[in-house]
Design a protein around this motif. Structure first.
Motif, PDB file in Angstrom:
ATOM      1  N   ALA B  44      23.643  33.728  49.948  1.00  0.00           N
ATOM      2  CA  ALA B  44      24.814  33.850  50.826  1.00  0.00           C
ATOM      3  C   ALA B  44      26.010  34.523  50.125  1.00  0.00           C
ATOM      4  O   ALA B  44      27.023  34.823  50.755  1.00  0.00           O
ATOM      5  CB  ALA B  44      25.215  32.466  51.333  1.00  0.00           C
ATOM      6  N   ILE B  45      25.879  34.724  48.820  1.00  0.00           N
ATOM      7  CA  ILE B  45      27.023  35.271  48.063  1.00  0.00           C
ATOM      8  C   ILE B  45      27.087  36.790  48.267  1.00  0.00           C
ATOM      9  O   ILE B  45      26.064  37.472  48.236  1.00  0.00           O
ATOM     10  CB  ILE B  45      26.893  34.933  46.562  1.00  0.00           C
ATOM     11  CG1 ILE B  45      26.565  33.454  46.368  1.00  0.00           C
ATOM     12  CG2 ILE B  45      28.144  35.353  45.804  1.00  0.00           C
ATOM     13  CD1 ILE B  45      27.602  32.499  46.911  1.00  0.00           C
ATOM     14  N   ARG B  46      28.323  37.294  48.497  1.00  0.00           N
ATOM     15  CA  ARG B  46      28.495  38.723  48.767  1.00  0.00           C
ATOM     16  C   ARG B  46      29.434  39.353  47.765  1.00  0.00           C
ATOM     17  O   ARG B  46      30.226  38.684  47.114  1.00  0.00           O
ATOM     18  CB  ARG B  46      29.075  38.918  50.177  1.00  0.00           C
ATOM     19  CG  ARG B  46      28.058  38.540  51.193  1.00  0.00           C
ATOM     20  CD  ARG B  46      28.529  38.435  52.595  1.00  0.00           C
ATOM     21  NE  ARG B  46      27.414  37.882  53.358  1.00  0.00           N
ATOM     22  CZ  ARG B  46      26.323  38.578  53.719  1.00  0.00           C
ATOM     23  NH1 ARG B  46      26.230  39.851  53.442  1.00  0.00           N
ATOM     24  NH2 ARG B  46      25.346  38.000  54.366  1.00  0.00           N
ATOM     25  N   VAL B  47      29.310  40.661  47.677  1.00  0.00           N
ATOM     26  CA  VAL B  47      30.270  41.416  46.872  1.00  0.00           C
ATOM     27  C   VAL B  47      31.549  41.543  47.694  1.00  0.00           C
ATOM     28  O   VAL B  47      31.499  41.919  48.875  1.00  0.00           O
ATOM     29  CB  VAL B  47      29.717  42.812  46.533  1.00  0.00           C
ATOM     30  CG1 VAL B  47      30.779  43.648  45.810  1.00  0.00           C
ATOM     31  CG2 VAL B  47      28.450  42.692  45.699  1.00  0.00           C
ATOM     32  N   ALA B  48      32.693  41.213  47.103  1.00  0.00           N
ATOM     33  CA  ALA B  48      33.962  41.330  47.829  1.00  0.00           C
ATOM     34  C   ALA B  48      34.957  42.119  46.992  1.00  0.00           C
ATOM     35  O   ALA B  48      34.942  42.051  45.758  1.00  0.00           O
ATOM     36  CB  ALA B  48      34.513  39.945  48.146  1.00  0.00           C
ATOM     37  N   LEU B  49      35.795  42.856  47.674  1.00  0.00           N
ATOM     38  CA  LEU B  49      36.839  43.646  46.998  1.00  0.00           C
ATOM     39  C   LEU B  49      38.173  42.932  47.191  1.00  0.00           C
ATOM     40  O   LEU B  49      38.542  42.585  48.323  1.00  0.00           O
ATOM     41  CB  LEU B  49      36.890  45.050  47.606  1.00  0.00           C
ATOM     42  CG  LEU B  49      38.020  45.941  47.097  1.00  0.00           C
ATOM     43  CD1 LEU B  49      37.784  46.346  45.636  1.00  0.00           C
ATOM     44  CD2 LEU B  49      38.143  47.187  47.979  1.00  0.00           C
ATOM     45  N   VAL B  50      38.833  42.671  46.083  1.00  0.00           N
ATOM     46  CA  VAL B  50      40.169  42.065  46.186  1.00  0.00           C
ATOM     47  C   VAL B  50      41.164  43.210  46.389  1.00  0.00           C
ATOM     48  O   VAL B  50      41.296  44.082  45.521  1.00  0.00           O
ATOM     49  CB  VAL B  50      40.497  41.241  44.933  1.00  0.00           C
ATOM     50  CG1 VAL B  50      41.954  40.807  44.941  1.00  0.00           C
ATOM     51  CG2 VAL B  50      39.568  40.024  44.858  1.00  0.00           C
ATOM     52  N   GLU B  51      41.846  43.209  47.539  1.00  0.00           N
ATOM     53  CA  GLU B  51      42.736  44.344  47.847  1.00  0.00           C
ATOM     54  C   GLU B  51      44.166  44.076  47.426  1.00  0.00           C
ATOM     55  O   GLU B  51      44.924  44.990  47.134  1.00  0.00           O
ATOM     56  CB  GLU B  51      42.672  44.648  49.348  1.00  0.00           C
ATOM     57  CG  GLU B  51      41.300  45.187  49.729  1.00  0.00           C
ATOM     58  CD  GLU B  51      41.177  45.582  51.195  1.00  0.00           C
ATOM     59  OE1 GLU B  51      40.263  46.350  51.511  1.00  0.00           O
ATOM     60  OE2 GLU B  51      41.998  45.109  52.016  1.00  0.00           O
ATOM     61  N   GLU B  52      44.537  42.817  47.401  1.00  0.00           N
ATOM     62  CA  GLU B  52      45.922  42.503  47.063  1.00  0.00           C
ATOM     63  C   GLU B  52      45.958  41.133  46.413  1.00  0.00           C
ATOM     64  O   GLU B  52      45.200  40.236  46.787  1.00  0.00           O
ATOM     65  CB  GLU B  52      46.755  42.501  48.363  1.00  0.00           C
ATOM     66  CG  GLU B  52      48.246  42.522  48.119  1.00  0.00           C
ATOM     67  CD  GLU B  52      49.029  42.237  49.411  1.00  0.00           C
ATOM     68  OE1 GLU B  52      48.486  42.520  50.501  1.00  0.00           O
ATOM     69  OE2 GLU B  52      50.122  41.691  49.303  1.00  0.00           O
ATOM     70  N   VAL B  53      46.815  40.946  45.421  1.00  0.00           N
ATOM     71  CA  VAL B  53      46.970  39.654  44.764  1.00  0.00           C
ATOM     72  C   VAL B  53      48.448  39.277  44.810  1.00  0.00           C
ATOM     73  O   VAL B  53      49.299  40.050  44.349  1.00  0.00           O
ATOM     74  CB  VAL B  53      46.474  39.705  43.298  1.00  0.00           C
ATOM     75  CG1 VAL B  53      46.676  38.353  42.621  1.00  0.00           C
ATOM     76  CG2 VAL B  53      45.015  40.134  43.232  1.00  0.00           C
TER      77      VAL B  53
END
Ligand SMILES: [Zn+2]
Lengths: 350, 801
Positions: B44-53
């Motif tokens: 269930a784990i996906r690659v995710a892009l962090v766009e803003e912190v």
């Protein structure tokens, strides 16, 4: 019955019809009164016969006998009727669901039963039953069977050694509890000229502590066939035949390569899982197969060690664990049940 | 051997199904005990892009991230890791998914939508540890991947794998590496196989090894490579030694692909250098070792025998005494490792290591086996060496190892590697006869088929001489192939055992009868089963007590001796039944007992039969309880057993029980009540034990039974104490009355109605003549004759009424 014409007898005949309704004691009293040996009415009548004039004797005698027969029949019929009535009355009071009276019944050990069945199948294939000692020398247990000294093949045979002077000579060495029944192969080949065809049940020993699938002593059953012209095809045919006879005529088998120092080619025979019949279940680890026995063509070095001409003769050998097969057959989960003697276990697998 | 499906795929350059691989390996002789899916729990784990912190408004150490998980909406995720950076990709566990963690330290966690200090968090950016991997730092796992946001992690990274636990037989050391397994599979699938490409491998130029043969006359071999003096002094224990020096390496954690591969094979990642050696071992089944060169005195590396009193602290931190029977690796000061078993902690590669010395050696299998057994230290290396690694093709794995070290840790191979091989040998050449193949296998295989199978295992078919033999050079990785029969097995194996027919052919039966003991056992077993007893089996090993045959290495003290009697084992089983509140016990056993032989001879093994009964004589019944077994029940079972187990044996009273003597007068068994550790409610235990006579069964003859009626006379005798009823019966039977058919004892009385010191015993005499109905007068005179005889011989008379 029609009247006889003798008043004395016809008077008695009037009582004949009444017999059918008498109860037990009245019946016996009436029997005594009429047929009693000492004072029965008909007995009295019989006694009169010799006192009569000769011309009357015959007619009267015949009449007495007829009346007697009629009464005897009536009494017998009524007695039977009363007996039947009393049996019915007695039964009406009994609870037939009460338990039966049993005897103790003996039985062979389940492993013995399996060994006997296996042995019988191989007897039908011309094998004879052979046995050998349980304490052996290293030569018989290992060297003659082509075990390389100091080799990892020995790891499968964690050996129990006996505290005794080693046996001197070529066939000696340290004394040990045989780790398999295979040394009997050697003894058979050393003592008989081929054709040798032997089935060998017996105890084997390993330095394994007790756990659900291991025991330090366990049964093995070994087979050996050596003759001219015996090939891998004969090995397969014999064991496939065995599997069908033992597990059922439609049982599928498969042969996988394996390694035993004393056979080459070596194989293991699987039979289709007895629980899932091939579809895969936890008992067969999902493979649909269960490992039943190890086998192979007798290694030429083994034949040579037994002074058998390995160019002329070939042979096959196999071995299996009847305790394991017993466990598979009955679903026994722990081998220790086999050796603890619990009456409830032993009596349940006959 | 733990095998990685992915690693095999890299060899075969094709996707593989673990189940299919397992099936093929089983049919090739390497059954798979288990298939363990690795990281299937990360589906269930996906690659995710962090766009803003952004900073968390209510907590200094938390951030709020805008996360692109591949869907149209952007998610709000609260993250506590210091390394979270906008523009990077991380593994993302969405709401509803579960991360495995590393229990018990890091338990599994199922994610829900919740507020963390007032900020909504819709999932989690994960660390290595949260996903079940060995943690490397405190942060979340920064992914180096081109995969688009939303790609399943298992697709983006080579994580999903199957570990196949292969059961490798002792004769196949080549299958203790992925290459060997791949070779088998390649032939099975009919595809080629090649070494996997090492990720990140640059073009590396390793000069060929310098072959160093025997130094003149010394029986030894030595050289200098990269500044290290290398030599083999113990050429018997160490036949070949490859050595190389690599300078200026950076010891660091291994890259992910390597960690995953080792993990799939069940080996923990240590650092890039150690991992390189382990990788090559798992690939080629050739153990390797790396030394920190700075810690080598000399610097020198010598393969020699151990010296008396020498000690090595091995990598596991244990100080071990070596002996002259062992091969050690030494530097100028002394032993630094146990050759082929385990390296020493003193020269271990560590974080500060800059120069490494690589070893790839061949140690003699028997030597390694004795050494690891003496040290009680079995390692991945010793396991392979004692089964035999490839002496002849060691250059390839060694080169692989050097390349891997250079790829992973940089550095330079400053000098040509050295190949110390004092006595060059070749793998054996074996001659194979086609008629012999047919003789053993029962099927005639054409030459081209035989050749095809031999080539598939890596053998070279050298020539086809006219005499019907073919010469086969076996590959170096198959030390098990030494004789013709070994090649025949290979042919059968590659042909497939299931391909051979299995129809019964003519055979000759065995030419000897069954062993006599077999039939004897069956007879006595049947008899005791008929007596209502259950067959038991006890272990032939019993607790140590008294004289007897002891075992040198028993499983336990409880099993320290071979039994010399069967009964104690059965009594223990009675006690076990009692302990389970089973009161009615009826058991018997047939088995061997052991007595010491003369010095240098095997023990005497005697087959015996023993039985015990205790408790109720019959199953309980509501009409009234059956009495308990008593000595007369025992006597009956005993007589019954003697009849079949010891034909001709005579039973005599002996103390409070009975003894049975063989025809030669020797006691061969006994019966009586037995001592046992009994609860108060238990019945008496009765038992017997008896030698099992293996001789032929005495012939059984038909005896005609006359149809004439019999007459019975009961004779009650007044028997003074000291006179055995059995003796009286014998006088009566032997009294010369031919019409006396049998004498039975039907009653016995002792009490007020007879004088003290006597009892009355009633004998029932049965008379019968075969040819006529006996007259009363004849019987009267026979009876009178017998009574007269009895009085004359024993003084016993009829009891007066
Ligand atoms: Zn199954």
């Amino acid at each position: 019955m029609n009247p006889t014409g003798y008043a004395q007898l016809d008077e008695l005949l009037a009582r004949l019809a009444g017999i059918a309704s008498l109860d037990e004691s009245a019946l016996e009293a009436e029997h005594t009164a009429i047929l009693g040996r000492k004072a029965g009415a008909l007995t009295e009548a019989s006694k009169q016969i010799p006192t009569l004039p000769p011309e009357e004797r015959r007619g009267f005698g015949a009449a007495v006998n007829q009346v007697k027969a009629a009464f005897e029949q009536a009494f017998t019929a009524r007695r039977a009727e009363l007996a039947e009535e009393s049996r019915r009355r007695a039964l009406a009071g009994v609870d037939l669901t009460m338990p039966a009276r049993h005897r103790w019944i003996g039985s062979a050990h389940p492993v013995t039963t399996v060994i006997d069945e296996i042995t019988e199948i191989f007897r039908g294939l011309g094998f004879v039953v052979a046995v050998g000692p349980e304490v052996e020398t290293e030569w018989y247990n290992f060297h003659a069977l082509n075990f390389p000294a100091n080799h990892p093949a020995m790891d499968m045979h964690d050996t129990l050694y006996v505290d005794a002077t080693p046996v001197p000579g070529d066939r000696g060495g340290r004394q040990l509890l045989r780790t398999h029944t295979s040394p009997v192969q050697i003894r058979e080949l050393l003592t008989h000229e081929p054709p040798v065809r032997a089935i060998i049940p017996g105890m084997s020993y390993r330095n394994d502590p007790f756990d659900p699938s291991h025991a330090p002593a366990f049964h093995q059953i070994e087979g050996l066939a050596v003759d001219e012209g015996i090939s891998f095809v004969d090995l397969k045919a014999t064991l496939v035949h065995f599997a069908r006879r033992f597990f059922g005529e439609t049982t599928r088998t498969r042969f996988r390569p394996s390694y035993f120092p004393f056979t080459e080619p070596s194989a293991e025979m699987d039979v289709e899982c007895q629980l899932c019949h091939g579809s895969g279940c936890p008992a067969c680890k999902g493979t649909g197969w269960m490992e039943i026995l190890g086998c192979g063509m007798v290694h030429p070095a083994v034949l040579a060690n037994c002074d058998v001409d390995a160019e002329r003769y070939t042979g096959f050998a196999f071995g299996m664990g009847p305790a394991r097969i017993t466990m598979l057959r009955y679903g026994v989960t722990d081998i220790r049940y086999m050796y603890e003697g619990d009456m409830r276990f032993l009596g349940s697998l006959r | 051997m733990n095998v990685s499906r992915r690693w095999l795929e890299a060899f075969l350059r094709r996707p593989l199904d673990a189940r299919d691989v397992a099936n093929r390996l089983a049919m090739l002789g390497a059954p798979v005990d288990a298939i363990e899916p690795l990281h299937a729990d990360l589906a269930a784990i996906r690659v995710a892009l962090v766009e803003e912190v952004r900073p968390h408004p209510n907590a200094d150490r938390l951030r709020v991230c805008t996360v692109n998980d591949g869907s149209a909406e952007r998610l709000n995720v609260v993250c506590g890791a210091a390394n979270v950076t906008a523009g990077k990709k991380y593994p993302f566990a969405p709401v509803g998914s579960t991360v495995p963690g590393r229990p018990p330290k890091k338990p599994a966690l199922t994610l829900d939508r919740r507020k963390i200090r007032g900020e909504v968090s819709e999932g989690m950016l994960c660390s290595l540890e949260e996903l079940g991997f060995e943690p490397q730092d405190d942060g979340i796992w920064e992914l180096e991947t081109d995969a688009a946001p939303g790609t399943p992690l298992l697709e983006a990274l080579p994580l999903a794998d199957d570990r196949l636990v292969v059961d490798v037989t002792a004769n196949r050391p080549d299958l203790l590496g992925h290459k060997g397994i791949a070779r088998e599979l390649a032939a099975s699938y009919g595809v080629p196989f090649r070494l996997p490409v090492l990720p990140g491998a640059v073009d590396i130029d390793v000069p060929p090894s310098r072959r160093i043969a025997e130094s003149e006359g010394a029986g030894q071999s030595g050289t200098v490579t990269g500044g290290v003096r290398v030599s083999i002094e113990d050429t018997e224990g160490c036949a070949r030694f490859h050595a190389a020096v690599i300078r200026d390496v950076r010891v660091a954690p291994s890259p992910g692909w390597l960690v995953q591969r080792l993990e799939a094979a069940g080996v923990r990642s240590i650092n890039n250098i150690v991992d390189a050696t382990n990788y090559v071992m798992l690939e080629f089944a050739q153990p390797m070792h790396a030394y920190d060169m700075a810690r080598l005195h000399g610097p020198a590396v010598i393969a020699r025998r151990g010296r008396r009193g020498e000690k090595v602290v091995t990598l596991d931190g244990v100080e071990r005494a070596v002996t002259e029977e062992m091969t050690v690796i030494a530097d100028e000061r002394g032993a630094i490792g146990i050759g082929g078993v385990m390296g020493g902690s003193g020269t271990e590669v560590h974080e500060g290591t800059t120069d490494v010395f690589l070893e790839c050696a061949w140690f003699e299998p028997g030597r390694i086996r004795r050494t690891r057994s003496a040290l009680g230290l079995s390692t991945d290396a010793s396991y392979r060496f004692e089964r035999g690694v490839d002496l002849w093709n060691a250059a390839e794995p060694f080169r692989r190892c050097i390349e891997l070290v250079l790829t992973l840790a940089g550095g330079t191979n400053v000098d040509a590697p050295a190949d110390l091989w004092p006595r060059v040998t070749h793998p054996p050449r074996i001659f194979l006869r086609l008629p012999r193949v047919a003789q053993v296998l029962g099927v005639e295989l054409p030459l081209h088929t035989v050749e095809k199978h031999l080539v598939a295992i890596g053998a070279t078919v050298v020539s086809k001489p006219d005499d019907g033999r073919i010469a086969v050079d076996v590959p170096g990785w198959r030390p098990d192939l030494v004789a013709e029969i070994d090649l025949i097995e290979e042919v059968a194996r590659r042909e497939g055992y299931d391909e051979f027919p299995s129809d019964l052919r003519r055979f000759r039966t065995g030419n000897v009868p069954d062993a006599p003991i077999v039939a004897a056992s069956e007879r006595v077993r049947d008899r005791l089963i008929a007596e209502g007893l259950l067959e038991a089996m006890t272990l032939p090993m019993v607790p140590v007590s008294g004289e007897g045959i002891r075992l040198l290495n028993p499983v336990s003290e409880e099993h320290g001796m071979l039994r010399h009697r069967l009964l104690p084992g059965l009594v223990r089983q009675v006690e076990l039944n009692w302990s389970r509140r089973v009161r009615d016990v009826r058991l018997f056993e047939i088995g061997a007992v052991f007595a010491p032989g003369s010095a240098g001879e095997l023990p005497q093994e005697t087959p015996r039969i023993a039985a015990v009964v205790s408790g109720s004589r019959a199953p309980e019944h509501w009409t009234g309880a059956a009495p308990d077994f008593d000595q007369w029940d025992l006597k009956a079972i005993f007589e019954s057993a003697v009849e079949v187990a010891a034909p001709g044996g005579t039973i005599e009273p002996d103390g409070e029980g009975w003894v049975v003597r063989g025809p030669d007068g020797r006691a061969i068994g006994s019966a009586g009540s037995l001592a046992a550790d009994a609860p108060p409610w238990a019945g008496t235990v009765f038992g017997f034990e008896l030698e099992l006579h293996a001789g032929p069964r005495p012939p059984v003859r038909f005896v005609p039974r006359p149809p004439t009626p019999s007459s019975e006379r009961d004779v009650t005798l007044l028997v003074p104490d000291g006179i055995a009823a059995g003796a009286l019966a014998q006088v009566l039977s032997g009294g010369g009355v031919t019409v006396l058919e049998s004498v039975r004892i039907v009653n016995a009385y002792r009490g007020d109605r007879v004088p003290d010191g006597t009892r009355s015993v009633t004998f029932r005499l049965t008379f019968r003549a075969a040819d006529r109905t006996l007259e009363a007068a004849e019987i009267d005179s026979a009876e009178a004759h017998l009574l007269l005889l009895l009085e004359r011989e024993t003084g016993v008379r009829r009891r007066e009424q």
